[in-house]
Design a protein around this motif. Structure first.
Motif, mmCIF file in Angstrom:
data_model
loop_
_atom_site.group_PDB
_atom_site.id
_atom_site.type_symbol
_atom_site.label_atom_id
_atom_site.label_comp_id
_atom_site.label_asym_id
_atom_site.label_seq_id
_atom_site.Cartn_x
_atom_site.Cartn_y
_atom_site.Cartn_z
ATOM 1 N N TYR B 32 0.836 -1.211 0.000
ATOM 2 C CA TYR B 32 0.000 0.000 0.000
ATOM 3 C C TYR B 32 0.873 1.265 0.000
ATOM 4 O O TYR B 32 0.670 2.176 -0.802
ATOM 5 C CB TYR B 32 -0.926 -0.034 1.219
ATOM 6 C CG TYR B 32 -1.636 1.263 1.499
ATOM 7 C CD1 TYR B 32 -2.766 1.627 0.765
ATOM 8 C CD2 TYR B 32 -1.175 2.139 2.479
ATOM 9 C CE1 TYR B 32 -3.405 2.823 1.012
ATOM 10 C CE2 TYR B 32 -1.814 3.336 2.731
ATOM 11 C CZ TYR B 32 -2.936 3.667 2.001
ATOM 12 O OH TYR B 32 -3.565 4.859 2.240
ATOM 13 N N GLU B 33 1.867 1.277 0.915
ATOM 14 C CA GLU B 33 2.751 2.452 1.021
ATOM 15 C C GLU B 33 3.529 2.662 -0.279
ATOM 16 O O GLU B 33 3.711 3.789 -0.740
ATOM 17 C CB GLU B 33 3.770 2.271 2.165
ATOM 18 C CG GLU B 33 3.166 1.999 3.525
ATOM 19 C CD GLU B 33 2.685 3.252 4.218
ATOM 20 O OE1 GLU B 33 3.054 4.330 3.755
ATOM 21 O OE2 GLU B 33 1.930 3.127 5.192
ATOM 22 N N LEU B 36 1.292 3.954 -3.034
ATOM 23 C CA LEU B 36 0.957 5.348 -2.711
ATOM 24 C C LEU B 36 2.109 6.289 -3.089
ATOM 25 O O LEU B 36 1.880 7.359 -3.653
ATOM 26 C CB LEU B 36 0.662 5.450 -1.205
ATOM 27 C CG LEU B 36 -0.135 6.666 -0.732
ATOM 28 C CD1 LEU B 36 -1.492 6.714 -1.402
ATOM 29 C CD2 LEU B 36 -0.300 6.616 0.776
ATOM 30 N N ALA B 39 2.129 6.721 -6.774
ATOM 31 C CA ALA B 39 1.025 7.594 -7.202
ATOM 32 C C ALA B 39 1.338 9.055 -6.911
ATOM 33 O O ALA B 39 1.013 9.937 -7.713
ATOM 34 C CB ALA B 39 -0.261 7.171 -6.494
ATOM 35 N N LEU B 40 1.967 9.309 -5.744
ATOM 36 C CA LEU B 40 2.323 10.701 -5.399
ATOM 37 C C LEU B 40 3.336 11.271 -6.381
ATOM 38 O O LEU B 40 3.335 12.464 -6.674
ATOM 39 C CB LEU B 40 2.894 10.750 -3.976
ATOM 40 C CG LEU B 40 1.853 10.871 -2.860
ATOM 41 C CD1 LEU B 40 2.452 10.527 -1.511
ATOM 42 C CD2 LEU B 40 1.264 12.268 -2.826
ATOM 43 N N SER B 43 1.359 11.858 -9.758
ATOM 44 C CA SER B 43 0.279 12.861 -9.783
ATOM 45 C C SER B 43 0.688 14.241 -10.311
ATOM 46 O O SER B 43 -0.135 14.902 -10.966
ATOM 47 C CB SER B 43 -0.395 12.974 -8.414
ATOM 48 O OG SER B 43 0.533 13.305 -7.430
ATOM 49 N N PRO B 44 1.930 14.748 -10.087
ATOM 50 C CA PRO B 44 2.257 16.054 -10.686
ATOM 51 C C PRO B 44 2.169 16.070 -12.213
ATOM 52 O O PRO B 44 1.988 17.137 -12.813
ATOM 53 C CB PRO B 44 3.705 16.305 -10.227
ATOM 54 C CG PRO B 44 3.858 15.512 -8.989
ATOM 55 C CD PRO B 44 3.012 14.293 -9.195
ATOM 56 N N MET B 46 -0.189 15.134 -13.856
ATOM 57 C CA MET B 46 -1.547 15.576 -14.218
ATOM 58 C C MET B 46 -1.534 17.055 -14.575
ATOM 59 O O MET B 46 -2.239 17.497 -15.483
ATOM 60 C CB MET B 46 -2.508 15.354 -13.048
ATOM 61 C CG MET B 46 -2.805 13.904 -12.764
ATOM 62 S SD MET B 46 -4.098 13.683 -11.537
ATOM 63 C CE MET B 46 -3.412 14.476 -10.111
ATOM 64 N N LEU B 47 -0.714 17.817 -13.827
ATOM 65 C CA LEU B 47 -0.624 19.262 -14.097
ATOM 66 C C LEU B 47 -0.009 19.504 -15.476
ATOM 67 O O LEU B 47 -0.456 20.370 -16.233
ATOM 68 C CB LEU B 47 0.232 19.950 -13.031
ATOM 69 C CG LEU B 47 -0.334 19.991 -11.611
ATOM 70 C CD1 LEU B 47 0.652 20.646 -10.666
ATOM 71 C CD2 LEU B 47 -1.647 20.748 -11.572
#
Lengths: 271, 216
Positions: B32-33, B36, B39-40, B43-44, B46-47
């Motif tokens: 999970y960690e 995560l 994903a973190l 996620s940038p 996306m910008l």
């Protein structure tokens, strides 16, 4: 006459709105403010926190909503600093960084709070839900440094704060759906206590969460900000602006009533 | 193959992440960690994707000379200006902060403030008690609107001072929010949640593929 009234030029309505804003701004009007239960709950919760507790304040809004949310942010920060409650500021909205850092700095200057000891502003990271979940495991895994670029390990108030276990409360100042995201991921998964300060248009969405206790308190729009300032006995822009808003609401209510009277009279004539 | 790989990845990661929620074992939580953290990091992007899409959209507008195409140049100028200052000097550079405080804040606040004028005008023209439902909505709106500001209770406590209870408007507003509003909102939340669960299952099983883009 009635037809004219029903078909009134909208520029006249615009002028009436302008007058309803300008006149109460110039006159020293102080309407009595009664405090709602959700606002009082949040105030009492922070008051009951022991000195040295840490809360998180999320500036999840942009400049469009600052008129409603900045007064409540200032009141909350003032209460926390006066009570020696430490504040970690963050934002899930990129526009929130400049506003959040400026606001915290402004209230810190007023109250004598010290950066790194009484407050820290972490800034923004993209990925809303992921940021919330990541901080539940380890705040430093999401924010390696604060907004000024200082490593979290070098910040005195963060030495004993690793995740939500050391956070007594999260207050989300929101103009969108961020409060629901905080509840879903931080409250449900990590049992973080959450309160919210929201704009007028999303107040009604918050009530199911208040009833379940997933929100321990709620500041509702500029009226809520005025209530909070009343509780702190620190009148500021919230109280000034709710007085102005009162007259605009009264004007709109009056316009609706007049419009309906004209509508009914005309309909009766036609019948 | 172009579609099968994303579908397999979606299924595997979706199921694994779902299973980690039911197991506190260190192996499960380790996965999970790790996911995560990935994903973190992702996620940038996306910008970046958002910026590229915005540029593509406005380049197309300029090429096709659609209505108000000239304004697209202002978008490019704004992006360029903020990037040129923001990336090398950071978001705390005085010019970046000045532009935010003196351009973006007033523009955003102005756009939102205009709503007050349009709402006042629209309420006057459109808020008519034509039917029972419209009348109910109108009365409720007036109570909530006036109950939400101190002048409502001032009016109630002075003009209607003969009534046996104080703060009637704000109390009635609170009752509306606590009861009919809460019930309706809860119904909506339940409906949306059930829909989200069903949609998630469809995505995991590869039945819903619109997120891949294109037809299909």
């Amino acid at each position: 006459m009635l037809e004219k009234l029903m078909d009134i030029d909208r520029r006249i309505i615009f002028i009436l709105v302008v007058l309803a804003v300008i006149i109460p701004t110039l006159l020293p009007i102080n309407l009595p403010i009664s405090v709602s239960a959700p606002t009082r709950q949040l105030h009492d919760y922070i008051n009951a926190l022991p000195a040295g507790s840490t809360i998180m304040l999320a500036f999840d809004y942009g400049p469009a909503s600052l008129a409603e949310l900045n007064p409540m942010a200032k009141a909350l920060l003032k209460q926390c600093f006066d009570k020696d409650v430490r504040v970690i500021g963050i934002t899930l909205a990129p526009e929130g960084t400049a506003m959040g850092s400026t606001l915290i700095q402004e209230i810190a200057d007023e109250t004598g709070a010290i950066d790194g000891e009484d407050y820290v502003f972490l800034g923004y990271r993209p990925g809303e839900e992921l940021v919330i979940l990541g901080m539940g495991s380890d705040i430093a895994s999401v924010f390696e440094t604060d907004y000024n670029g200082k490593p979290l390990a070098d910040i005195p108030m963060m030495t004993n704060v690793t995740n939500y276990d050391q956070i007594s409360l999260l207050i989300d100042l929101a103009s969108g759906s961020s409060t629901e995201i905080w509840i879903t991921y931080a409250n449900v998964r990590y049992n973080l206590q959450i309160a919210a300060g929201v704009t007028g248009v999303i107040i009604s969405q918050m009530y199911p969460y208040l009833q379940t206790g997933q929100l321990i308190g709620l500041i509702s729009g500029i009226a809520g900000a005025a209530e909070y300032e009343t509780l702190l006995d620190a009148p500021a822009k919230g109280i000034l602006w709710i007085n102005i808003e009162s007259f605009v609401h009264l004007l709109i209510a009056g316009l609706v009533v007049i419009g309906n009277i004209a509508f009914f009279v005309q309909r009766r004539k036609e019948e | 193959m172009r579609r099968q790989v994303p579908l397999i990845l979606c299924f595997v990661f979706g199921v694994v992440m779902m299973l980690t929620q039911f197991s506190p074992h260190s192996f499960s939580q380790g996965i999970y960690e790790e996911v995560l953290s990935w994903a973190l990091i992702i996620s940038p992007f996306m910008l970046v994707l958002g910026t590229v899409t915005l540029i593509q959209t406005h380049v197309a507008r300029i090429r096709r000379r659609t209505e108000h195409w000239q304004y697209s140049f202002i978008i490019f100028a704004g992006i360029l200006l903020m990037v040129v200052i923001g990336i090398p000097f950071g978001p705390q550079h005085p010019i970046f902060v000045w532009l935010f405080n003196n351009v973006q804040v007033p523009m955003d606040a102005t756009m939102f403030s205009l709503l007050a004028f349009f709402i006042a005008s629209a309420a006057y023209r459109a808020f008519r008690a034509r039917t029972f439902e419209a009348s109910l909505l109108l009365v409720t709106a007036l109570i909530v609107m006036l109950g939400n500001v101190p002048i409502g209770d001032l009016f109630w406590n002075t003009v209607l001072s003969g009534l046996p209870w104080d703060n009637g408007l704000s109390d009635t507003k609170q009752w509306i929010l606590d009861n009919p509003n809460l019930s309706a909102r809860r119904g909506i939340i339940l409906g949306v949640s059930l829909g989200a669960i069903s949609q998630s299952i469809r995505i995991l099983l590869g039945i819903e593929r619109s997120y891949l883009g294109g037809g299909d």
